[in-house]
Design an enzyme around this catalytic site. Structure first.
Site, PDB file in Angstrom:
ATOM      1  N   ARG B 400       0.376  -1.056  -0.238  1.00  0.00           N
ATOM      2  CA  ARG B 400      -0.218   0.248  -0.058  1.00  0.00           C
ATOM      3  C   ARG B 400       1.210   1.332  -0.326  1.00  0.00           C
ATOM      4  O   ARG B 400       0.986   2.312  -0.934  1.00  0.00           O
ATOM      5  CB  ARG B 400      -1.291   0.137   1.451  1.00  0.00           C
ATOM      6  CG  ARG B 400      -2.112  -1.095   1.130  1.00  0.00           C
ATOM      7  CD  ARG B 400      -2.986  -1.045   2.363  1.00  0.00           C
ATOM      8  NE  ARG B 400      -1.969  -0.654   3.608  1.00  0.00           N
ATOM      9  CZ  ARG B 400      -2.601  -1.013   4.428  1.00  0.00           C
ATOM     10  NH1 ARG B 400      -3.710  -0.303   4.598  1.00  0.00           N
ATOM     11  NH2 ARG B 400      -2.101  -1.086   5.568  1.00  0.00           N
ATOM     12  N   ASN B 418      -6.274  -2.437   2.625  1.00  0.00           N
ATOM     13  CA  ASN B 418      -6.082  -3.733   2.775  1.00  0.00           C
ATOM     14  C   ASN B 418      -8.245  -4.817   2.986  1.00  0.00           C
ATOM     15  O   ASN B 418      -8.613  -4.062   4.040  1.00  0.00           O
ATOM     16  CB  ASN B 418      -5.549  -4.299   4.264  1.00  0.00           C
ATOM     17  CG  ASN B 418      -3.676  -4.602   3.630  1.00  0.00           C
ATOM     18  OD1 ASN B 418      -3.650  -4.169   3.122  1.00  0.00           O
ATOM     19  ND2 ASN B 418      -3.209  -4.425   5.297  1.00  0.00           N
TER      20      ASN B 418
END
Lengths: 538, 554
Positions: B400, B418
């Site tokens: 990320r 997530n």
């Protein structure tokens, strides 16, 4: 280092500027001075309209662009430079040769010298220099900064050619400046409002022996001391080839132990960023020398204020002892605010006096509040805003008290209640948990009675005893309580920065270690070491 | 219940939690303006009367600035404000224009309670008692039916609440509509049903109230208007022969209070289509009868049988959330017409579908370190958005963080988070469609440690926050707990960093020592070397060394 001989400004203590170390220090100090006088302070990102026509650089991160306004007018600033300074003046300051031209025309003493562009060969330069200027000389690249590639006291044609080759081939600066070498010490003056607001002497990186420790250890402990100086924290003395060679010339290695009181210089260059020491000399400067610096600033149209770098030859009479070597319209003032010896000079006050003369009187009676830099800049940092305005503090007189409260008093809800009440009452301060279970509550405001009223609120069923004393240090606006996510984040960010710094130092040390192992002397002695081992074994 | 309403797509997921409740009108008006390229500034003003600071905002476009407080803008004249603030004066203006208002009169502070009670008898019951100037239904007593109730109500309003000036008027029975008007135009109408639940044949009244409150917390407007179980509510259900444990039949609706106000747990429902042209005429006439109004929320008791109505109040700072987030029916866009009215030159502006980070704008204002913040302007025009679902080894490998860096480099907005099933969601928005599409390849690449198996692309219509954010996984349910967890985490992180720092410091020292040892070794070697050179051994071994080098060469 804040040695015993140094006196800093109480309203700009290390704590006050602790969130603005490094490149934002100067901007913060000037902005804070204006804000404390009651001027409206706003911070901007580089996309903000007012800065589109102002010459600025390295402004991707906020904290360098701000404005101050009175009811009548607004002035915009990039670090220490305000909008009275024209872009033309900035351009002149950035170009050493043009600076010299302008100063020479105005009759301000500058070192004699010549500029050579890329098409003049090294041989031609050398010939012309020996014919016109004569040795010794100084060679510098025209676009260089921070002393990079500047070589002084070059005595012979051979050395000159070597220096030129280095600047052109290694550093890739084609245009060079060759000047007569002027003996003397280097100084940084700050001129504002047609007077010298402060002057420091720049002493090249050095250590003073104690008869016990080796030079390397002395450098390490000097660097530790430099960490306590808001200006010098970012400029440790770095041990590089230049330092090794320089002390070798004097017959030392890093392992040598200088005698007690013996000063060992580590470099020739005096730049603060290369480990030089700033020493305040403002009161020792002869008026004639100060006048030369003021004349230099006046010689550049629409410059008004800025840093002036001079070389002063003490052996000459004051009237012609000073030579101007550089002008800095966007000067760093940290070394004048945090000298290693002597008195700090309030350059921010001089700058604000110049832009807002009507607030001059307030300069003496301004509040000692300061604002949390990180919190103010946060919305600019994450790009959600382009402008933030710092909350004003509507008071000049500050009453501040520290209460040490004992009992079962570390309950977060109690702290939150106190904070909310303090914010409502427009009081500022903080609560600190002490290890012994007590708390420290610091409160500051413009109204003595209100402070007294608040003291009653401190009392709760769990409070056993309150000890009250006056609090004389500057207070940050707002109200922080421990376990406040903001505060922890602030602390963590600080630690992260220290960690990054340490990582850098570590990799630097490792790099040195590797380099050393691969260095020629080590390689050269390899066969010797083998022979020695061989002989030893026999 | 959730399917009974239809909200505006451009506000869906675009309301940060910090804008829920009281700040909703402020945020939604500012957002509408910001999306058109109007500069938005939020600032703090001190309210010395209540010793509190309040947040206001200003909108400016091409040198013209308008200041706002919640939904009240500066085009509302002081005169109009004063007229609407005084309920008796409002009625006088309305009556003069021939608009039906409830019969009644005003009593100033020197009128005795008994005098008011006497007057009430002449009106006939039921009557309404209300303060001359109030907000949010505080101190309003409707449906008073006898002198005794009136006396009690008067003591409460005039003494306990300290509203000395009151109005007594005939209680007009019927359904109350809130009609929103800006610049002569009727934009929408809602009614308000009192707090109620609908049985499902399984859950108890208590459980149904909990369920209803949960829904309210998800509604940006009703977030803080939960149905509170208090004495009044218990009395009401008792009078209907229920307790909190009773299980109502499926589909059976039970009202929990008599008052319909939203703050008491009432539900706003869109009724715009029920406003007849007669009622519209009446509303427009009312709006015109008070000169200097910019926008208002008109309270009308409708008489559907006779296709007419009675105006009971004109609000100059109406809650926009009633119309934007109704519990039933379609949302009405009340913010766009406000900005149209204030900045007509921006009517045709192509709006961005981004929204701004309200939290980080509010934070420094709340901590009082700043008192004005100007929001960064968005890129103009609608952005094209895609949603990528990335599967493979993509969690716990810095995926990320890496994506965020890439997105910022490509000047794309959006977020990544997530998923519980191990996948990662990436939403990106940009003005150039091909850039957004090409980002799929970047998602497929990932950082060094990641192994991406598949990237699934989807169109995405919801608005996106400006900038690029790494979203935390958890839901907004237990915000406080989350914050505390975060705090603990920060504390742990701090400790970890402190440990790392001291470890680093030691490593550094060790390296330096190694370096020093090396140098010492070199120095002693040099000394040995010098000594050796001068020693006899060296001289004696010379032939030997010559021989050995010769043999090496040969």
């Amino acid at each position: 280092m804040k040695s015993d001989q140094a006196v800093w400004l109480p309203h700009l203590s290390g704590k006050v500027v602790s969130e603005a170390l490094g490149h934002e220090l100067c901007a913060y100090a000037v902005a804070l001075e204006g804000w404390r006088r009651g001027l409206t302070l706003k911070w901007y990102t580089k996309d903000a309209e007012p800065f589109q026509n102002m010459m600025t650089w390295h402004v991707d991160a906020p904290g360098k662009l701000f404005s101050l306004s009175s009811e009548e007018r607004t002035h915009y600033f990039f670090r220490t430079r305000g909008d009275r300074v024209s872009n033309e003046a900035v351009t002149i300051g950035a170009d050493k040769e043009r600076t010299k031209d302008v100063l020479a025309k105005a009759g301000v003493p500058v070192p004699e010298g010549n500029r050579f562009s890329a098409d003049v060969s090294i041989d031609d330069i050398s010939n012309e220099v020996s014919a016109t200027i004569g040795f010794p000389v100084v060679v510098k690249p025209i676009d260089g900064s921070f002393g990079r590639g500047v070589m002084t006291n070059i005595q012979t044609i051979k050395a000159l050619k070597k220096a030129l080759k280095y600047i052109r081939n290694q550093l890739h600066f084609a245009d060079v400046l060759v000047e007569r070498y002027v003996p003397g010490d280097e100084y940084r003056f700050y001129v504002a409002g047609d007077r010298v607001a402060g002057a420091i002497k720049r002493i090249p990186a050095n250590v003073v022996g104690d008869g016990i420790n080796a030079i390397e250890t002395l450098i390490a402990s000097k660097n530790d001391e430099r960490k306590h100086n808001p200006r010098l924290i970012s400029c440790p003395i770095q041990i590089d080839e230049e330092v090794r060679r320089f002390i070798q010339k004097q017959g030392y290695t890093l392992a040598s132990i200088p005698e007690e009181g013996e000063r060992v210089f580590l470099r020739e260059k005096s730049n603060i960023s290369l480990g030089g020491d700033p020493v305040d000399v403002t009161d020792d400067m002869h008026p004639a020398i100060k006048q030369t610096a003021v004349d230099a600033v006046k010689a550049v149209p629409a410059l008004y204020h800025g840093g002036v770098d001079l070389i002063i030859d003490e052996n000459k009479p004051p009237q012609n002892a000073a030579i101007i070597i550089e002008l800095n319209p966007t000067a760093q003032i940290g070394s004048l605010l945090y000298p290693m010896q002597g008195h700090a000079r309030d350059i921010p006050a001089a700058i604000i006096d110049d832009y807002f003369p009507e607030t001059k009187r307030m300069g003496a009676e301004k509040s000692t509040f300061y604002f949390g830099f990180n919190r103010v800049l946060e919305p600019l940092q994450n790009n959600s805003s382009i402008m933030t305005k710092v909350s004003p503090v509507h008071t000049t007189k500050v009453y501040a008290k520290k209460y040490t409260v004992s009992g079962d008093v570390q309950d977060i809800h109690y702290h939150r209640r106190l904070r909310d009440q303090a914010l409502t009452d427009q009081l500022h301060g903080f609560i600190n948990n002490l290890d012994n279970g007590d708390i420290e509550v610091v409160l500051a405001g413009g109204d003595q009675e209100q402070l007294d009223r608040f003291q009653a609120l401190l009392m709760g069923s769990e409070v056993e005893h309150i000890n009250t004393e006056d609090w004389l240090q500057p207070v940050k606006i707002g109200f922080d309580i421990q376990s406040d996510p903001n505060k922890i984040t602030d602390e963590m960010n600080k630690m992260k920065q220290e960690k990054i710094q340490l990582e850098k130092e570590k990799s630097r040390a490792e790099h040195q270690y590797l380099k050393y192992q691969q260095s020629r002397s080590w390689k050269l002695t390899l066969p010797l070491r083998k022979v020695l081992n061989y002989i030893k074994r026999r | 219940m959730t399917n009974e309403h239809e909200w505006l797509p451009h506000l869906e997921d675009a309301i940060p939690k910090s804008a829920y409740g009281k700040k909703l009108s402020m945020y939604t008006i500012a957002l509408e303006a910001w999306r058109r390229g109007i500069a938005v500034k939020f600032y703090r003003v001190e309210d010395p009367e209540e010793n509190k600071s309040r947040i206001r905002y200003s909108l400016s476009y091409q040198g013209r600035e308008h200041k706002f407080e919640s939904s009240r803008g500066d085009l509302l004249t002081q005169e109009a404000y004063d007229v609407c603030d005084d309920k008796d004066l409002t009625k006088q203006y309305l009556s003069k224009a021939g608009i039906p208002v409830p019969e009644g009169r005003r009593f100033t502070e020197d009128a005795a309670d008994e005098e008011i009670v006497d007057y009430t008898q002449t009106l006939g019951d039921p009557v309404v008692l209300k303060p001359i100037s109030e907000n949010g239904g505080k101190g309003v007593f409707a449906d008073i039916r006898d002198a005794e109730d009136m006396r009690k109500a008067l003591i409460h309003v005039r003494q306990e609440l300290n509203y000395r000036d009151v109005i007594v008027e005939k209680h007009v029975t019927g359904e109350e509509f809130r009609i929103f008007i800006v610049g002569h135009e009727i934009i929408g109408a809602v009614n308000r049903t009192p707090a109620h639940i609908v049985g499902d044949g399984i859950s108890s009244i208590g459980e149904l109230i909990d369920k209803k409150n949960k829904e309210k917390r998800g509604n940006p407007n009703l977030f803080k208007s939960a149905i509170e179980i208090d004495k009044e509510l218990l009395n009401t259900i008792q009078s209907k022969n229920y307790t909190l444990n009773s299980i109502p039949e499926s589909g059976h609706r039970i009202f929990l209070r008599n008052k319909s106000s939203v703050s008491m747990g009432g539900d706003p429902n869109d009724v715009t289509n029920r406003v007849t042209s007669q009622m519209k005429d009446l509303a427009t006439k009312s709006y015109k009868s008070i000169p200097g109004l910019d926008l208002c929320g008109l309270d009308m008791i409708v008489d559907e049988e006779n296709d007419s109505g009675t105006i009971i109040e004109v609000n100059t700072k109406p809650m926009l959330g009633l119309h934007l987030f109704p519990v039933k029916g379609s949302a009405r866009d009340v913010t766009a017409p406000i900005i149209d009215y204030y900045f007509p030159e921006t009517i045709d502006m192509e709006k961005t579908n981004l929204y701004f980070d309200f939290d980080s704008v509010l934070e420094p204002l709340k901590s009082r370190s700043t008192d004005m913040v100007e929001v960064t302007s968005p890129p103009l025009g609608r952005l094209y958005t895609q949603r990528y679902i990335v599967s493979g080894r993509v969690q716990g490998v810095g995926y990320r963080k890496w994506i965020r860096k890439q997105a910022l480099q490509h000047q794309l907005h959006g977020y990544t988070k997530n998923k519980k099933d191990g996948k990662v969601v990436v939403v990106v928005a940009g003005s150039n469609e091909s850039d957004v599409r090409a980002f799929k390849d970047i998602c497929a690449q990932g950082p060094e440690k990641a192994q991406v198996e598949k990237v699934k692309a989807k169109e995405w219509e919801k608005p996106v926050k400006m900038g690029f954010e790494i979203k935390k996984e958890s839901s907004s349910k237990k915000r406080l707990k989350e914050l505390e967890k975060q705090l603990q985490k920060e504390k742990n992180d701090k400790k970890k960093i402190a440990r790392e720092r001291s470890a680093l410091d030691q490593e550094k020292k060790a390296t330096k020592q190694k370096l020093k040892a090396l140098e010492e070794e070199k120095e002693s070697l040099q000394q040995e070397y010098m000594a050796l050179r001068n020693s006899r051994v060296w001289r004696y071994t010379r032939p030997l060394r010559n021989i050995s080098s010769m043999t090496k060469r040969s």
